[in-house]
Design a protein around this motif. Sequence first.
Motif, mmCIF file in Angstrom:
data_model
loop_
_atom_site.group_PDB
_atom_site.id
_atom_site.type_symbol
_atom_site.label_atom_id
_atom_site.label_comp_id
_atom_site.label_asym_id
_atom_site.label_seq_id
_atom_site.Cartn_x
_atom_site.Cartn_y
_atom_site.Cartn_z
ATOM 1 N N HIS A 54 -13.781 -2.265 20.301
ATOM 2 C CA HIS A 54 -13.784 -1.585 21.597
ATOM 3 C C HIS A 54 -14.200 -0.132 21.375
ATOM 4 O O HIS A 54 -13.694 0.519 20.451
ATOM 5 N N LEU A 55 -15.077 0.375 22.207
ATOM 6 C CA LEU A 55 -15.581 1.744 22.068
ATOM 7 C C LEU A 55 -14.858 2.669 23.034
ATOM 8 O O LEU A 55 -14.850 2.446 24.246
ATOM 9 N N LYS A 56 -14.252 3.728 22.480
ATOM 10 C CA LYS A 56 -13.524 4.704 23.289
ATOM 11 C C LYS A 56 -14.425 5.902 23.562
ATOM 12 O O LYS A 56 -14.979 6.515 22.627
ATOM 13 N N LEU A 57 -14.571 6.258 24.843
ATOM 14 C CA LEU A 57 -15.397 7.389 25.250
ATOM 15 C C LEU A 57 -14.510 8.534 25.712
ATOM 16 O O LEU A 57 -13.499 8.316 26.378
ATOM 17 N N ASP A 58 -14.875 9.739 25.370
ATOM 18 C CA ASP A 58 -14.153 10.941 25.810
ATOM 19 C C ASP A 58 -14.859 11.483 27.041
ATOM 20 O O ASP A 58 -15.965 12.012 26.952
ATOM 21 N N THR A 59 -14.183 11.359 28.203
ATOM 22 C CA THR A 59 -14.788 11.832 29.448
ATOM 23 C C THR A 59 -14.062 13.052 30.005
ATOM 24 O O THR A 59 -14.237 13.387 31.180
ATOM 25 N N LEU B 50 -18.976 10.573 34.686
ATOM 26 C CA LEU B 50 -19.419 10.656 33.301
ATOM 27 C C LEU B 50 -19.244 9.309 32.597
ATOM 28 O O LEU B 50 -20.130 8.877 31.826
ATOM 29 N N PHE B 51 -18.137 8.632 32.873
ATOM 30 C CA PHE B 51 -17.916 7.321 32.261
ATOM 31 C C PHE B 51 -18.974 6.325 32.710
ATOM 32 O O PHE B 51 -19.487 5.536 31.901
ATOM 33 N N THR B 52 -19.317 6.362 33.981
ATOM 34 C CA THR B 52 -20.336 5.447 34.501
ATOM 35 C C THR B 52 -21.665 5.657 33.780
ATOM 36 O O THR B 52 -22.320 4.694 33.360
ATOM 37 N N GLU B 53 -22.039 6.912 33.610
ATOM 38 C CA GLU B 53 -23.308 7.228 32.940
ATOM 39 C C GLU B 53 -23.296 6.781 31.476
ATOM 40 O O GLU B 53 -24.235 6.123 31.000
ATOM 41 N N MET B 54 -22.230 7.140 30.759
ATOM 42 C CA MET B 54 -22.166 6.839 29.331
ATOM 43 C C MET B 54 -22.055 5.333 29.079
ATOM 44 O O MET B 54 -22.738 4.777 28.210
ATOM 45 N N SER B 55 -21.211 4.657 29.839
ATOM 46 C CA SER B 55 -21.028 3.221 29.620
ATOM 47 C C SER B 55 -22.277 2.444 30.013
ATOM 48 O O SER B 55 -22.617 1.436 29.370
ATOM 49 N N GLU C 89 -25.351 3.488 29.735
ATOM 50 C CA GLU C 89 -26.318 3.681 28.641
ATOM 51 C C GLU C 89 -26.002 2.721 27.479
ATOM 52 O O GLU C 89 -26.903 2.124 26.877
ATOM 53 N N ILE C 90 -24.735 2.546 27.178
ATOM 54 C CA ILE C 90 -24.338 1.673 26.070
ATOM 55 C C ILE C 90 -24.574 0.204 26.406
ATOM 56 O O ILE C 90 -25.159 -0.547 25.616
ATOM 57 N N THR C 91 -24.112 -0.230 27.582
ATOM 58 C CA THR C 91 -24.218 -1.652 27.931
ATOM 59 C C THR C 91 -25.675 -2.088 28.071
ATOM 60 O O THR C 91 -26.035 -3.206 27.695
ATOM 61 N N GLN C 92 -26.512 -1.212 28.599
ATOM 62 C CA GLN C 92 -27.934 -1.560 28.727
ATOM 63 C C GLN C 92 -28.578 -1.705 27.352
ATOM 64 O O GLN C 92 -29.406 -2.599 27.120
ATOM 65 N N ALA C 93 -28.181 -0.856 26.434
ATOM 66 C CA ALA C 93 -28.769 -0.910 25.089
ATOM 67 C C ALA C 93 -28.294 -2.140 24.318
ATOM 68 O O ALA C 93 -29.044 -2.714 23.526
ATOM 69 N N LEU C 94 -27.042 -2.552 24.539
ATOM 70 C CA LEU C 94 -26.504 -3.693 23.799
ATOM 71 C C LEU C 94 -27.123 -5.008 24.243
ATOM 72 O O LEU C 94 -27.314 -5.917 23.447
ATOM 73 N N GLY C 95 -27.373 -5.135 25.545
ATOM 74 C CA GLY C 95 -28.069 -6.328 26.020
ATOM 75 C C GLY C 95 -27.204 -7.559 26.164
ATOM 76 O O GLY C 95 -27.708 -8.675 26.303
ATOM 77 N N TYR C 96 -25.895 -7.425 26.091
ATOM 78 C CA TYR C 96 -24.991 -8.562 26.337
ATOM 79 C C TYR C 96 -23.793 -8.043 27.140
ATOM 80 O O TYR C 96 -23.535 -6.840 27.187
ATOM 81 N N PRO C 97 -23.074 -8.952 27.800
ATOM 82 C CA PRO C 97 -21.982 -8.514 28.680
ATOM 83 C C PRO C 97 -20.884 -7.768 27.919
ATOM 84 O O PRO C 97 -20.438 -8.213 26.860
ATOM 85 N N VAL C 98 -20.471 -6.634 28.472
ATOM 86 C CA VAL C 98 -19.408 -5.814 27.881
ATOM 87 C C VAL C 98 -18.478 -5.375 29.008
ATOM 88 O O VAL C 98 -18.925 -4.930 30.056
ATOM 89 N N LEU C 99 -17.166 -5.506 28.786
ATOM 90 C CA LEU C 99 -16.197 -5.061 29.782
ATOM 91 C C LEU C 99 -16.131 -3.541 29.810
ATOM 92 O O LEU C 99 -16.210 -2.879 28.773
ATOM 93 N N ARG C 100 -15.954 -2.990 31.020
ATOM 94 C CA ARG C 100 -15.767 -1.546 31.162
ATOM 95 C C ARG C 100 -14.425 -1.308 31.856
ATOM 96 O O ARG C 100 -14.098 -1.985 32.825
ATOM 97 N N HIS C 101 -13.657 -0.331 31.352
ATOM 98 C CA HIS C 101 -12.362 -0.039 31.988
ATOM 99 C C HIS C 101 -11.974 1.413 31.767
ATOM 100 O O HIS C 101 -12.168 1.975 30.683
ATOM 101 N N ILE C 102 -11.398 1.989 32.820
ATOM 102 C CA ILE C 102 -10.938 3.382 32.763
ATOM 103 C C ILE C 102 -9.616 3.568 33.502
ATOM 104 O O ILE C 102 -8.879 4.498 33.229
ATOM 105 N N SER C 103 -9.285 2.666 34.417
ATOM 106 C CA SER C 103 -8.109 2.842 35.272
ATOM 107 C C SER C 103 -6.814 2.501 34.558
ATOM 108 O O SER C 103 -6.697 1.442 33.944
#
Length: 835
Positions: free
Chosen positions: A592-597, A649-654, A656-670
């Motif tokens: 799981h990748l942790k982003l600092d927003t 910021l999370f929307t932008e960063m995530s 960029e990552i999910t598009q580059a990976l090319g497979y489904p990835v869960l996103r969560h911040i709440s």
Amino acid sequence: MNVYNAESISKILKGEILQQAGHPEIEHILLDSRKLNFAETSLFIPLVSARRDAHQYLAELYGKGVSNFVVSETPDLQKFPKATFILVKDTLQALHALVAAHRHQFHIPVIGITGSNGKTIVKEWLYQLLEKDYNIVRSPKSYNSQIGVPLSVWQMKPEHELAIFEAGISQPGEMVNLEKIIRPTIGIFTNIGEAHDEGFLNIRQKINEKLVLFMKSDVLIYCKDYLVLNECINTFHNQVGKKEGDNNMQLLTWSRKTEADIKILSIDKNDQHTRIDALYKNEPLHITIPFVDEGSIENAIHCWALMLFLGKSQEVIQDRMLTLGNIAMRLELKQGINNCSIINDSYNSDLGSLTIALDFLQQQRQHPTRTVILSDILQSGKSEATLYEEVAGLLEQQGIQKLVGIGKGIGREKRVFQQNPNLKSSFYNSTEEFLQNFNPQEYVNETILVKGARVFEFERIGKLLEQKAHQTILEINLNAIANNVQQYQALLKPGTKMMGMVKAFSYGSGSFEIANLLQFMGVDYLTVAYADEGVELRRAGITLPIMVMNPEPSSFDAILQWNLEPEIYSLHLFQLLEEEVRLSGKTQYPVHLKLDTGMHRLGFEKQDIPLLLQHLKEQDYFKVQSVFSHLAASEDPTKDAFTKKQATLFTEMSKEITQALGYPVLRHISNSAGISRHPELQFDMVRLGIGMYGVDNLPTMQEKLKNVSTLKTTIAQLKHIPAGEPVGYGAKWKSKEPATIATVRIGYADGYPRNLSNGKGKMLLHGQLVPVAGIIAMDMLMLDVTKVPQAAEGDEVIVFGEGLPVQELAAWADTIPYEILTGISQRVKRVYFQE
């Protein structure tokens, strides 16, 4: 009695048989796919709610042998070639209609009980009082809802001579359904209070809605002292009390204050007993009960009235009232000897409550062995051979490995249990014989259900098996956790997953016990802070994906061994973990990748993303399961602009990552506050933490949550001191007048903050707040209980819980609820219960 099969059920429900495979007889109704016991004879009715559509479990149950279904949407029949499907418009209505038709076949006295409090106790006491005279069917535990009532009434069989069912509602329009299902001939209205008030305009509307249960009853028993209740019942009686012919509904009343059918003359309490004198049909009568609290007195009088209505002799009533026992309103899970867990349900034993207890036992995966200590089941109305064959089937279905049977009846049928090669069984004629032969070394690393009829005194067995603990305990209400999770689930958009936060010993509530419940409830992910917490959960049988938030290099080996999913928050950690995975020979390991927003604690920042993506593309060792960040101030309305900035910021960063990976990835911040205050930030998954344990800063959400944790202790000693005498270390606290000081068994080593000394902190004693006197010591503290004259040594004291929220205690201590909950010492024993 009618035989139930596809044809008869379809006729009752006015449904359409989409497909029929054979003509199996239906004996059991299944509503929860996790509680399957008898596949071949079960009818699965998938209920649909705003959050969950149980039609999704058709394939799973079909694979387990279920072949009879009532559905409200047409499935792909080709996937179920050996199943029978009946199509209806609404599955809940179908459930009600089926059970109402079942009830219509019986012409025995049926007691219906409603009211705000006391329903379950009155029902269980009536069972205790009447079980010698009738073969009784009754609601298991407190099954009194739109789902619980049908399951209760479905238990009615030709051998039963009396039925006792309770009914509860939370909003208008519900009781009309329950009345058709129960159709009581005898009614008891226990009392009226504030429970579930939020669903009604006023108390009169609530009373009138509950009275619908007695539309067809022959008699209604109630207390006249509730003035509004009395007015509503008299109006109800005048309007609908006229039955066909001249047979009017009878009102059987009792009162302490005014004239009534049963006029209470006096109530005298003495040494844990209460004598109640009354006048009935101009004859003086009395009973004595082994209780002194007001609730028990009221409940006993209701039972007394019913016994008089049934014509029981005063001698019989007096004898049986004196033997009334405590009612186990909940299933308790406690720590036991030799690393065992003990489920104590030692107050009654019947098939209905046994099934519920076995379901609770089945949830517990922390030990490799599940054991049942079971007494004779009394008054079942079945032959011993039939009864214990059914019990043996239940134990086999639930995968029970050990059985201890106690009683001559179960012993006579031991052959049926010994036929199961996977069940180790032993039998004793009596509890006394078991105790004489008890060897604690025979019970090691097991979950043990202690389930016995009252006369067997299984509480003596429970005391042997339970781990000795000092009298400060933390009670965890599993029903409350389930409610709280469901309240947040109801806020989620369809398809949104939920991650349960069980780090820090599940916020002080216990690790595997809470994880077990969340796994049972269908939560999608769990999160722990450190790998050793995750390893403990795996060892306890938790199979859910588990994210580790602080994966230290020294723990990488354990993470890989136990299939834990680490968070990666830096390129340095990425490289260290990548090398460990490479050496293990694994590929596509979940991370799981942790982003600092904006929290600026851990995580990749925006400028790190290009290099992170380059590393991800150059390796095959990781598969990213989720990309997430942490909201810093989601609970604070004044920081909503900052929260929005984080989300952007999370929307932008995530992205960029999910598009580059090319497979489904869960996103969560709440987090919890984010779920309730920022529904637009749900993304693919949310993380539920403190809200699960009953704390939310949003008042409208807090109202929906239930208290989970109750920290309680007891009074060790009382002292009466003159004015001016100091109390505690440093002699800093002195009473201004003669005072009564209670020393209680809790101190800062148990997690009670030392800064609550000298009156800053308070506790609940007999419903009154009493202040801390003096400096809090390591293992105990003193309370000024001068204003509670009834205080006695051994009395229970509430540190926090219902009536004294942990939020209030945290405010006194100048901290937050998180710190209070996670600070409760491990030496404070946890007791888990399910009502």
